[in-house]
Design a protein around this motif. Structure first.
Motif, short mmCIF file in Angstrom:
data_model
loop_
_atom_site.label_atom_id
_atom_site.label_comp_id
_atom_site.label_asym_id
_atom_site.label_seq_id
_atom_site.Cartn_x
_atom_site.Cartn_y
_atom_site.Cartn_z
N ARG A 1 0.84 -1.21 0.00
CA ARG A 1 0.00 0.00 0.00
C ARG A 1 0.87 1.25 0.00
O ARG A 1 0.60 2.22 -0.72
N GLN B 1 2.35 1.78 -3.43
CA GLN B 1 1.34 2.29 -4.37
C GLN B 1 1.12 3.78 -4.13
O GLN B 1 1.03 4.56 -5.07
N LEU B 2 1.04 4.19 -2.86
CA LEU B 2 0.86 5.61 -2.55
C LEU B 2 2.05 6.43 -3.02
O LEU B 2 1.87 7.52 -3.56
N ASP B 3 3.27 5.92 -2.83
CA ASP B 3 4.46 6.62 -3.31
C ASP B 3 4.40 6.82 -4.82
O ASP B 3 4.70 7.90 -5.33
N ALA B 4 4.03 5.78 -5.56
CA ALA B 4 3.96 5.87 -7.02
C ALA B 4 2.87 6.84 -7.45
O ALA B 4 3.06 7.64 -8.36
N GLU B 5 1.72 6.81 -6.77
CA GLU B 5 0.63 7.73 -7.11
C GLU B 5 1.01 9.17 -6.81
O GLU B 5 0.73 10.07 -7.59
N MET B 6 1.68 9.39 -5.68
CA MET B 6 2.12 10.74 -5.32
C MET B 6 3.13 11.25 -6.35
O MET B 6 3.06 12.40 -6.80
N ALA C 1 3.38 10.38 -9.45
CA ALA C 1 2.66 10.67 -10.70
C ALA C 1 1.92 12.00 -10.61
O ALA C 1 1.92 12.78 -11.57
N ARG C 2 1.30 12.28 -9.46
CA ARG C 2 0.60 13.57 -9.30
C ARG C 2 1.59 14.74 -9.33
O ARG C 2 1.33 15.77 -9.93
N SER D 1 10.14 10.31 -9.75
CA SER D 1 9.09 9.33 -10.06
C SER D 1 9.70 8.01 -10.53
O SER D 1 9.29 6.93 -10.10
N GLN E 1 9.57 4.26 -8.81
CA GLN E 1 9.18 3.03 -9.51
C GLN E 1 10.25 1.96 -9.38
O GLN E 1 9.94 0.79 -9.10
N ASN F 1 10.41 0.58 -5.83
CA ASN F 1 9.29 -0.31 -5.56
C ASN F 1 9.50 -1.69 -6.18
O ASN F 1 9.17 -2.70 -5.57
#
Length: 127
Positions: free
Chosen positions: A20, A23-28, A30-31, A80, A84, A87
């Motif tokens: 989790r 996933q949050l790190d990757a989403e952040m 990307a934002r 970013s 990735q 991760n």
């Protein structure tokens, strides 16, 4: 037996929690990248607008601002990509033959994932 099951459940919960967080790190990341790219495009638009109006000093300042925003976007992209890669390497391992520098075939899919990320992002520079 119950203690063993509890330990296995704890390990599974810890792994889910780690996934989790990844996933949050990757989403952040990307934002952040999307926001940085948007800011760079807006700054370029301002520079063009000033250039069309004939205000050279404002156009030069806006162009310099756009350049800084583009450099920031590149740094965010490198971050970013780093997220990735981190991760992938947290979840998957790269295995070598014992006493050799040869990578085992079981690690080829991991290497291919890493290579794809790097190939898809040739402008990242150093991570």
């Amino acid at each position: 037996m119950a203690e063993c099951e509890r330990l296995e459940a704890d390990a599974a919960n810890a792994k889910e929690e780690e996934e989790r967080h990844m996933q949050l790190d990757a989403e952040m990341a990307a934002r952040l990248l999307a926001a940085a790219e948007k800011e760079a495009q807006e700054a370029l638009g301002k520079a063009k607008e000033f250039a069309e109006k004939g205000t050279a000093a404002d156009a030069a300042a806006a162009a310099e601002h756009a350049k800084l925003k583009q450099e920031h976007a590149k740094k965010v992209l490198a971050y970013s990509v780093g997220v990735q890669l981190r991760n992938i390497l947290l979840v998957e391992k790269i295995w070598f033959h014992q006493g050799k520098t040869w990578i085992k075939k079981s690690s080829y899919p991991t290497i291919e994932k890493i290579a794809k990320i790097l190939i898809d992002n040739p402008d990242i520079g150093q991570i």
